[in-house]
Design an enzyme around this catalytic site. Structure first.
Site, PDB file in Angstrom:
ATOM      1  N   ARG A 166      43.306  44.446  40.189  1.00  0.00           N
ATOM      2  CA  ARG A 166      42.955  43.909  39.085  1.00  0.00           C
ATOM      3  C   ARG A 166      42.899  44.725  37.353  1.00  0.00           C
ATOM      4  NH1 ARG A 166      37.253  41.015  40.319  1.00  0.00           N
ATOM      5  NH2 ARG A 166      36.949  43.386  40.857  1.00  0.00           N
ATOM      6  N   ASP A 208      28.018  33.706  48.737  1.00  0.00           N
ATOM      7  CA  ASP A 208      29.415  33.130  48.178  1.00  0.00           C
ATOM      8  C   ASP A 208      30.068  31.772  48.317  1.00  0.00           C
ATOM      9  OD1 ASP A 208      30.871  35.846  46.422  1.00  0.00           O
ATOM     10  OD2 ASP A 208      32.042  33.671  46.579  1.00  0.00           O
ATOM     11  N   THR A 238      28.168  42.043  34.677  1.00  0.00           N
ATOM     12  CA  THR A 238      28.139  42.371  33.160  1.00  0.00           C
ATOM     13  C   THR A 238      27.909  41.139  31.987  1.00  0.00           C
ATOM     14  OG1 THR A 238      28.969  44.112  34.275  1.00  0.00           O
ATOM     15  CG2 THR A 238      29.482  44.452  31.554  1.00  0.00           C
ATOM     16  N   THR A 281      32.925  37.724  35.597  1.00  0.00           N
ATOM     17  CA  THR A 281      32.568  37.000  34.357  1.00  0.00           C
ATOM     18  C   THR A 281      33.870  37.612  33.555  1.00  0.00           C
ATOM     19  OG1 THR A 281      31.396  39.112  33.668  1.00  0.00           O
ATOM     20  CG2 THR A 281      29.931  37.035  34.230  1.00  0.00           C
ATOM     21  N   CYS A 321      37.388  45.499  34.542  1.00  0.00           N
ATOM     22  CA  CYS A 321      36.515  45.588  33.614  1.00  0.00           C
ATOM     23  C   CYS A 321      36.422  46.681  32.600  1.00  0.00           C
ATOM     24  CB  CYS A 321      34.556  45.701  34.640  1.00  0.00           C
ATOM     25  SG  CYS A 321      34.303  45.188  35.787  1.00  0.00           S
ATOM     26  N   ASN A 359      30.922  50.957  29.545  1.00  0.00           N
ATOM     27  CA  ASN A 359      32.179  51.220  29.677  1.00  0.00           C
ATOM     28  C   ASN A 359      33.151  51.305  28.379  1.00  0.00           C
ATOM     29  OD1 ASN A 359      31.929  50.367  31.834  1.00  0.00           O
ATOM     30  ND2 ASN A 359      32.478  48.256  32.270  1.00  0.00           N
ATOM     31  N   GLU A 401      34.673  52.001  41.485  1.00  0.00           N
ATOM     32  CA  GLU A 401      35.532  51.681  42.156  1.00  0.00           C
ATOM     33  C   GLU A 401      35.867  53.062  42.778  1.00  0.00           C
ATOM     34  OE1 GLU A 401      37.782  47.813  42.362  1.00  0.00           O
ATOM     35  OE2 GLU A 401      36.144  46.950  41.513  1.00  0.00           O
ATOM     36  N   GLY A 455      27.194  35.935  44.991  1.00  0.00           N
ATOM     37  CA  GLY A 455      28.284  36.587  44.642  1.00  0.00           C
ATOM     38  C   GLY A 455      28.787  37.997  45.530  1.00  0.00           C
TER      39      GLY A 455
HETATM   40  N1  NAI Z   1      33.527  45.627  40.313  1.00  0.00           N
HETATM   41  C1  NAI Z   1      32.557  46.342  39.505  1.00  0.00           C
HETATM   42  O1  NAI Z   1      33.300  47.925  39.986  1.00  0.00           O
HETATM   43  C2  NAI Z   1      32.122  46.738  38.712  1.00  0.00           C
HETATM   44  C3  NAI Z   1      31.913  45.250  38.446  1.00  0.00           C
HETATM   45  N2  NAI Z   1      30.756  44.578  37.582  1.00  0.00           N
HETATM   46  C4  NAI Z   1      29.776  43.434  37.284  1.00  0.00           C
HETATM   47  O2  NAI Z   1      29.984  42.685  37.931  1.00  0.00           O
HETATM   48  C5  NAI Z   1      30.235  40.794  38.389  1.00  0.00           C
HETATM   49  C6  NAI Z   1      31.109  40.927  39.409  1.00  0.00           C
HETATM   50  O3  NAI Z   1      32.414  41.713  39.365  1.00  0.00           O
HETATM   51  P1  NAI Z   1      33.148  41.688  40.994  1.00  0.00           P
HETATM   52  O4  NAI Z   1      31.938  41.726  42.052  1.00  0.00           O
HETATM   53  O5  NAI Z   1      34.202  42.832  40.673  1.00  0.00           O
HETATM   54  O6  NAI Z   1      33.040  39.807  41.186  1.00  0.00           O
HETATM   55  P2  NAI Z   1      34.401  39.332  41.977  1.00  0.00           P
HETATM   56  O7  NAI Z   1      35.013  38.318  41.491  1.00  0.00           O
HETATM   57  O8  NAI Z   1      35.263  40.690  43.675  1.00  0.00           O
HETATM   58  O9  NAI Z   1      33.045  38.951  43.303  1.00  0.00           O
HETATM   59  C7  NAI Z   1      32.320  37.382  42.040  1.00  0.00           C
HETATM   60  C8  NAI Z   1      32.200  36.936  43.279  1.00  0.00           C
HETATM   61  O10 NAI Z   1      31.350  35.794  43.073  1.00  0.00           O
HETATM   62  C9  NAI Z   1      31.613  34.852  43.710  1.00  0.00           C
HETATM   63  N3  NAI Z   1      31.108  33.510  43.066  1.00  0.00           N
HETATM   64  C10 NAI Z   1      31.157  32.607  41.279  1.00  0.00           C
HETATM   65  N4  NAI Z   1      30.665  32.041  41.127  1.00  0.00           N
HETATM   66  C11 NAI Z   1      29.945  31.741  42.098  1.00  0.00           C
HETATM   67  C12 NAI Z   1      28.755  30.322  42.482  1.00  0.00           C
HETATM   68  N5  NAI Z   1      28.666  30.301  41.316  1.00  0.00           N
HETATM   69  N6  NAI Z   1      28.623  30.593  43.450  1.00  0.00           N
HETATM   70  C13 NAI Z   1      28.918  31.323  44.274  1.00  0.00           C
HETATM   71  N7  NAI Z   1      29.088  32.785  44.261  1.00  0.00           N
HETATM   72  C14 NAI Z   1      30.225  33.121  43.707  1.00  0.00           C
HETATM   73  C15 NAI Z   1      33.348  34.306  43.855  1.00  0.00           C
HETATM   74  O11 NAI Z   1      33.482  34.091  44.742  1.00  0.00           O
HETATM   75  C16 NAI Z   1      33.530  35.742  44.340  1.00  0.00           C
HETATM   76  O12 NAI Z   1      33.508  35.790  45.254  1.00  0.00           O
HETATM   77  C17 NAI Z   1      31.557  41.035  36.620  1.00  0.00           C
HETATM   78  O13 NAI Z   1      30.564  40.580  35.536  1.00  0.00           O
HETATM   79  C18 NAI Z   1      31.489  42.032  36.041  1.00  0.00           C
HETATM   80  O14 NAI Z   1      31.459  42.719  35.457  1.00  0.00           O
HETATM   81  C19 NAI Z   1      29.952  45.166  37.319  1.00  0.00           C
HETATM   82  C20 NAI Z   1      29.845  47.044  37.438  1.00  0.00           C
HETATM   83  C21 NAI Z   1      31.063  47.396  38.534  1.00  0.00           C
HETATM   84  O1  UGA Z   2      31.803  48.329  35.185  1.00  0.00           O
HETATM   85  C1  UGA Z   2      32.593  48.248  35.762  1.00  0.00           C
HETATM   86  O2  UGA Z   2      34.010  47.608  36.652  1.00  0.00           O
HETATM   87  C2  UGA Z   2      32.546  49.665  35.744  1.00  0.00           C
HETATM   88  O3  UGA Z   2      34.439  50.278  34.865  1.00  0.00           O
HETATM   89  C3  UGA Z   2      34.144  51.812  35.650  1.00  0.00           C
HETATM   90  O4  UGA Z   2      34.799  51.857  36.830  1.00  0.00           O
HETATM   91  P1  UGA Z   2      36.032  51.653  37.667  1.00  0.00           P
HETATM   92  O5  UGA Z   2      36.899  50.431  36.231  1.00  0.00           O
HETATM   93  O6  UGA Z   2      35.973  50.891  39.074  1.00  0.00           O
HETATM   94  O7  UGA Z   2      36.489  52.778  37.767  1.00  0.00           O
HETATM   95  P2  UGA Z   2      37.062  54.476  36.925  1.00  0.00           P
HETATM   96  O8  UGA Z   2      36.830  55.424  37.485  1.00  0.00           O
HETATM   97  O9  UGA Z   2      35.958  54.066  35.855  1.00  0.00           O
HETATM   98  O10 UGA Z   2      38.430  54.014  36.570  1.00  0.00           O
HETATM   99  C4  UGA Z   2      38.694  52.589  35.875  1.00  0.00           C
HETATM  100  C5  UGA Z   2      40.304  53.183  35.186  1.00  0.00           C
HETATM  101  O11 UGA Z   2      40.218  54.281  34.593  1.00  0.00           O
HETATM  102  C6  UGA Z   2      41.650  55.159  34.526  1.00  0.00           C
HETATM  103  N1  UGA Z   2      41.117  56.276  34.670  1.00  0.00           N
HETATM  104  C7  UGA Z   2      40.051  57.207  34.906  1.00  0.00           C
HETATM  105  C8  UGA Z   2      39.321  58.020  33.892  1.00  0.00           C
HETATM  106  C9  UGA Z   2      40.648  59.510  33.730  1.00  0.00           C
HETATM  107  O12 UGA Z   2      39.984  60.597  33.388  1.00  0.00           O
HETATM  108  N2  UGA Z   2      41.499  58.857  33.593  1.00  0.00           N
HETATM  109  C10 UGA Z   2      42.149  57.760  33.697  1.00  0.00           C
HETATM  110  O13 UGA Z   2      42.988  56.775  33.420  1.00  0.00           O
HETATM  111  C11 UGA Z   2      41.154  55.054  36.549  1.00  0.00           C
HETATM  112  O14 UGA Z   2      42.330  55.646  36.670  1.00  0.00           O
HETATM  113  C12 UGA Z   2      40.936  53.770  36.454  1.00  0.00           C
HETATM  114  O15 UGA Z   2      42.730  52.803  36.063  1.00  0.00           O
HETATM  115  C13 UGA Z   2      33.305  52.301  35.449  1.00  0.00           C
HETATM  116  O16 UGA Z   2      33.764  53.671  35.764  1.00  0.00           O
HETATM  117  C14 UGA Z   2      31.515  52.796  35.970  1.00  0.00           C
HETATM  118  O17 UGA Z   2      31.113  53.156  36.062  1.00  0.00           O
HETATM  119  C15 UGA Z   2      31.630  50.731  35.751  1.00  0.00           C
HETATM  120  O18 UGA Z   2      30.624  49.778  36.695  1.00  0.00           O
END
Ligand code: NAI
Ligand code: UGA
Length: 466
Positions: free
Chosen positions: A347, A34, A132, A92, A277, A225, A165, A9
């Protein structure tokens, strides 16, 4: 000692996380794989500014480590086979079909990874859940690996990611904590936990590396979260009350945030939270609670989502109401489309849902976002399926800059808190708009006094008329 890591991923988590591990652990070889060839090609682009994810500081880290001990590839089998440790970092999303549709996490990508690891592995592996996941998923992964594997030993760890992010590089470089869940009661389980602790210990102080059992680790991620999103919904709930009572939500947030038990962070009222998320993880939590018969727990958390949906809708309705109850054929400029500043990720961005409401009222929308591509904006709206594509093409346009987006508009809506919005020549924007010129600040970021002096009619979320 871990020598080779594979991460399945190459998304918003896999890409940045592995880049930092590679930067901090030059002796470990890391391959991020990926299925998506285009994404891998972008990670490998000779010009690092073309990597697929915009995150401040990330391209420098990639430039430093790529080709040295950081590789991006589509040969998943090879990377699995060679690695001692495999991170699963695939998406996920919320299920869109079958049992749990609209609530449960869709684990099909996780299961595919587990089956692929089981099929390919010929030596012992530590498998790390980075995605997650619902609590107790490690059990399912273990079952698949143990029953279909080639008689090799698999240790499963949970290592959820807490980066946000827009601040991914600093969050990864200087995390509040790193959480590692494992089977501490077996010798091999302990060794696996220690191996991952040793990776992070290259740069994270030991007292910030927390080890727990598997289920606590899995559940802590959903809980974190849920708590964060709950704070946003709590302050957003108060924003509506502020607006009708003459209170100011920013003043309320400051007043309560100075109480050290509450704290000042995550209290910024907004047009609603977005991102991939918060919503999906809370829906997943609600689904898990319901599946154990904990209906009161489920209802409690579901309210966070209900309030968030209400906040997005009421922002749009307020625009319609203020523009004399009709926006039909009026041009509304959207400044910002990303779900927060400093990311190109859209997203679940609130902008999408505000646009949907206004388009259904036959408004014309013109969007400017400094980082989001035009094609992404159309994809987001068309994915809703609620507005005819012809109607979207006729009514929605993406502009090349903010001045163009705002020209001849009746109102401006601020949907993302990009800092550049405060640097604009607002007099120029005002001069080119229909009058009265309205601004609806859904992020509370613009300079109200300055705008009012120019002549704008300014509304900020959570600010009541005195
Ligand atoms: N986006 C974020 O800021 C955060 C996300 N997470 C968690 O991390 C996980 C990933 O999230 P993102 O990176 O945002 O998703 P994403 O959609 O950006 O990336 C996932 C990647 O996995 C690839 N993929 C899917 N199935 C596959 C397979 N079988 N083999 C190889 N590649 C495969 C997809 O093509 C995609 O590029 C999720 O569970 C999310 O909840 C956790 C913390 C922060
Ligand atoms: O599991 C995840 O994906 C991640 O989700 C969030 O991170 P993220 O969604 O990237 O960004 P945040 O800064 O949390 O903001 C989420 C949303 O809440 C909004 N927000 C945040 C803070 C605030 O005070 N008010 C508010 O409206 C932001 O504008 C945004 O739309 C969590 O902060 C991370 O710890 C976690 O890893």
């Amino acid at each position: 000692m871990i020598k080779k890591i594979c991460c399945i991923g190459a998304g918003y988590v896999g890409g940045p996380t592995m880049s930092i591990i590679a930067q901090k652990c030059p002796e470990i070889e890391i391959t991020v794989v990926d299925l998506n060839q285009k994404r891998i090609d972008q990670w490998n682009d000779a010009d690092v500014s073309n990597i697929p994810i915009y995150e401040p500081g990330l391209s420098n880290v990639v430039a430093e480590a790529r080709g040295r001990n950081l590789f991006f590839d589509t040969d998943i089998d090879k990377a699995i086979d060679e690695a001692d440790m495999i991170f699963i970092s695939v998406n996920t999303p919320t299920k869109t079909y079958g049992k749990g549709k609209g609530m449960a996490a869709d684990l099909k990508y996780i299961e595919l990874c587990a089956r692929q690891i089981a099929r390919v592995a010929t030596s012992d592996k530590i498998v790390v859940e980075k995605s997650t996941l619902p609590v107790r998923t490690a059990q399912a992964i273990k079952n698949i690996l143990d029953h279909t594997g080639n008689d090799v030993n698999f240790e499963i760890l949970s290592n959820p990611e807490f980066l946000a992010e827009g601040t991914a590089v600093s969050d990864l470089t200087n995390p509040d904590r790193v959480l590692i869940g494992g089977q501490q009661e077996t010798e091999k389980g302990k060794q696996a936990v220690q191996a991952l602790v040793d990776v992070y210990a290259h740069w994270v102080p030991k007292d910030k590396i927390l080890t727990t059992n598997l289920w606590s680790s899995e559940l802590s991620k959903l809980t974190a979260n849920a708590f964060l999103a709950q704070r946003v919904s709590s302050i957003n709930a108060m924003s509506e009350l502020c607006e009708i009572t003459g209170a100011d939500v920013d003043e309320v947030a400051k007043a309560i945030g100075m109480d050290s038990r509450i704290g000042p962070k995550f209290l910024k009222s907004s047009v609603g939270f977005g991102g991939s998320c918060f919503q999906k993880d809370i829906l997943n939590l609600v689904y898990i609670a319901k599946s154990y018969g904990l209906n009161e727990v489920a209802d409690y958390w579901e309210q966070v989502i209900i309030l968030n949906d209400h906040q997005k809708r009421r922002f749009a309705h307020n625009i319609v109401k203020t523009l004399y109850n009709t926006v039909s054929d009026k041009k509304i400029a959207f400044l910002g489309w990303a779900f927060k500043k400093d990311t190109n990720d859209t997203r679940e961005s609130p902008a999408i849902y505000v646009a949907e409401e206004l388009l259904s009222e036959q408004a014309k929308i013109s969007v400017w976002d400094p980082k989001v591509k035009e094609s992404q904006i159309y994809t987001d709206i068309n994915a809703l399926g609620s507005i005819e594509t012809d109607e979207v093409n006729n009514r929605l346009e993406v502009s090349g800059n903010a001045y163009e987006a705002c020209k001849d508009s009746h109102a401006i809506a601020i949907l993302t808190e990009w800092e550049e919005f405060n640097t604009y020549d607002w007099q120029r924007i005002y001069d080119n708009m229909h009058k009265p010129a309205f601004v609806f600040d859904g992020r509370g970021v613009l300079n109200k006094n300055k705008l009012q002096e120019i002549g704008f009619v300014y509304y900020r979320i959570g600010e009541g008329g005195v």
